[in-house]
Design a protein around this motif. Structure first.
Motif, mmCIF file in Angstrom:
data_model
loop_
_atom_site.group_PDB
_atom_site.id
_atom_site.type_symbol
_atom_site.label_atom_id
_atom_site.label_comp_id
_atom_site.label_asym_id
_atom_site.label_seq_id
_atom_site.Cartn_x
_atom_site.Cartn_y
_atom_site.Cartn_z
ATOM 1 N N TRP A 106 0.826 -1.205 0.000
ATOM 2 C CA TRP A 106 0.000 0.000 0.000
ATOM 3 C C TRP A 106 0.863 1.258 0.000
ATOM 4 C CZ3 TRP A 106 -2.644 2.753 4.574
ATOM 5 C CH2 TRP A 106 -3.523 3.715 4.093
ATOM 6 N N ARG A 107 1.987 1.217 0.714
ATOM 7 C CA ARG A 107 2.894 2.371 0.716
ATOM 8 C C ARG A 107 3.424 2.639 -0.687
ATOM 9 N NH1 ARG A 107 8.529 2.727 4.151
ATOM 10 N NH2 ARG A 107 9.001 0.907 2.870
ATOM 11 N N ASP A 110 0.686 4.055 -2.843
ATOM 12 C CA ASP A 110 0.466 5.465 -2.525
ATOM 13 C C ASP A 110 1.548 6.341 -3.141
ATOM 14 O OD1 ASP A 110 -1.313 7.264 -0.959
ATOM 15 O OD2 ASP A 110 0.558 7.790 0.044
ATOM 16 N N ALA A 117 1.108 15.838 2.566
ATOM 17 C CA ALA A 117 0.160 14.794 2.945
ATOM 18 C C ALA A 117 0.659 13.418 2.529
ATOM 19 C CB ALA A 117 -1.202 15.076 2.313
ATOM 20 N N ALA A 118 1.206 13.314 1.304
ATOM 21 C CA ALA A 118 1.752 12.032 0.835
ATOM 22 C C ALA A 118 2.949 11.615 1.679
ATOM 23 C CB ALA A 118 2.143 12.145 -0.632
ATOM 24 N N ARG A 165 1.677 10.298 4.975
ATOM 25 C CA ARG A 165 1.146 8.936 4.849
ATOM 26 C C ARG A 165 2.278 7.916 4.766
ATOM 27 N NH1 ARG A 165 -2.330 11.513 1.167
ATOM 28 N NH2 ARG A 165 -1.185 10.605 -0.599
ATOM 29 N N ALA A 166 3.304 8.240 3.957
ATOM 30 C CA ALA A 166 4.446 7.324 3.830
ATOM 31 C C ALA A 166 5.138 7.137 5.169
ATOM 32 C CB ALA A 166 5.421 7.872 2.796
ATOM 33 N N ALA A 189 3.799 7.590 8.192
ATOM 34 C CA ALA A 189 2.910 6.866 9.101
ATOM 35 C C ALA A 189 2.902 5.371 8.782
ATOM 36 C CB ALA A 189 1.497 7.435 9.009
ATOM 37 N N MET A 190 2.819 5.013 7.488
ATOM 38 C CA MET A 190 2.816 3.601 7.107
ATOM 39 C C MET A 190 4.132 2.935 7.471
ATOM 40 S SD MET A 190 0.707 3.380 3.505
ATOM 41 C CE MET A 190 1.258 4.934 2.786
#
Length: 320
Positions: A70-71, A74, A207-208, A211-212, A214-215
């Motif tokens: 998923w990373r 994304d 934001a991207a 997310r990266a 956090a993942m």
């Protein structure tokens, strides 16, 4: 001119070379364990732990591979849209090669596979992989820093250094544009395209990047906690030592010096990390720790093979 039989054999080997390579390495590792420990000793420890904890740990470790996929999805949402299954298969092939091949040479498969299947330029795929690996290393070092900060006699200074280290990725991402512009000015004109591709390999926006990041943290948190739990079940105490062992093993897997399949280096990393955070260094305790580190390493390899087995029917690349 090749005869049909010879050509057919070559085609078969090409189609199945990943499977053959995996079988050869796993067989060699199995012989090494039999020679050094004996499988009866290893299986006895697994029996003492119990089936349910082992299966639970295996399921949790395998689940982290979906998070890794998923990373990457994304990172490349447009190129990989609607093809998560194929991306998962590529991720598993890359992961298995990375584990089995020495000195991080398996990393080279990622940009090649991404270009073959999704048409992503090599420079962009390589730069994205570099960013992800830097985030991986940072997450592991930050986790290790927690243990050292707790044990430090200079508590305030230790936590201040840890906090400063924790925000390094944020600062680096915030300064990416001036740094890339500076690189563009210093490098020759022929390298301008490379700079552009590197910039494209970075997260698109804050934001991207968040997310990266956090993942990455969630992925390594799950993996390290599961390994620490498994080591504690196998008698690595105190819990801080199990945590240190899990971190030491994973740090050995992301550093450049990495033996084929992690044989030797991964268990050594577990042992070093466990001793650094409180495990006994007596001869008997070290022998038990070494045996537990072998079992934890086997758990990682089995989870990688499980993830690969799950990915095989999900989608096939056009060319490998």
């Amino acid at each position: 001119m090749k005869f049909p039989v010879v050509a057919s054999r070559q085609s078969w080997f090409i189609r199945n070379r990943m499977t053959l390579l995996t079988i050869a390495i796993v067989a060699a590792y199995a012989l090494f364990i039999q020679w050094f420990w004996g499988w009866s000793v290893i299986l006895k420890q697994w029996a003492e732990v119990g089936v349910i904890p082992v299966v639970g740990a295996l399921v949790l470790l395998t689940s982290t591979y979906f998070l890794r996929t998923w990373r990457i999805h994304d990172y490349f949402p447009r190129e990989t849209a609607g093809r998560f299954k194929v991306l998962f298969r590529i991720t598993q092939i890359h992961n298995l090669l990375n584990i089995m091949l020495p000195f991080r040479t398996g990393e080279t498969s990622f940009p090649v596979l991404m270009r073959t299947e999704f048409g992503i330029p090599l420079a962009r795929g390589t730069s994205a992989l570099l960013v992800m690996r830097l985030l991986d290393l940072h997450a592991l070092l930050a986790a290790a820093g927690i243990g050292f900060a707790i044990a430090s006699p200079h508590t305030i200074i230790a936590w201040a250094v840890w906090t400063a280290f924790l925000v390094v990725p944020v600062i680096a991402f915030a300064l990416r544009r001036p740094l890339l512009r500076l690189a563009g000015k210093l490098l020759p004109s022929k390298a301008q395209k490379l700079v552009i591709e590197i910039e494209r390999g970075l997260p698109l926006n804050a934001a991207a990047f968040a997310r990266a990041w956090a993942m990455t943290v969630i992925n390594w948190l799950v993996k390290v906690l599961v390994l620490a739990w498994a080591l504690s079940l196998m008698g690595v105490l105190p819990m801080a030592a199990s945590f240190g062992g899990a971190l030491g093993g994973e740090l050995s897997s992301v550093l450049p010096v990495h033996a084929p399949g992690g044989v030797g280096t991964y268990p050594a990393g577990i042992t070093a990390g466990a001793v650094a955070l409180g495990a006994s260094s007596e001869k008997t305790a070290l022998a038990a720790l070494a045996q537990a580190s072998i079992n934890a390493h086997l758990l990682i390899i089995v989870s990688a093979l499980t993830g690969t087995a799950i990915s095989l029917p999900l989608g096939r690349t056009r060319k490998l």
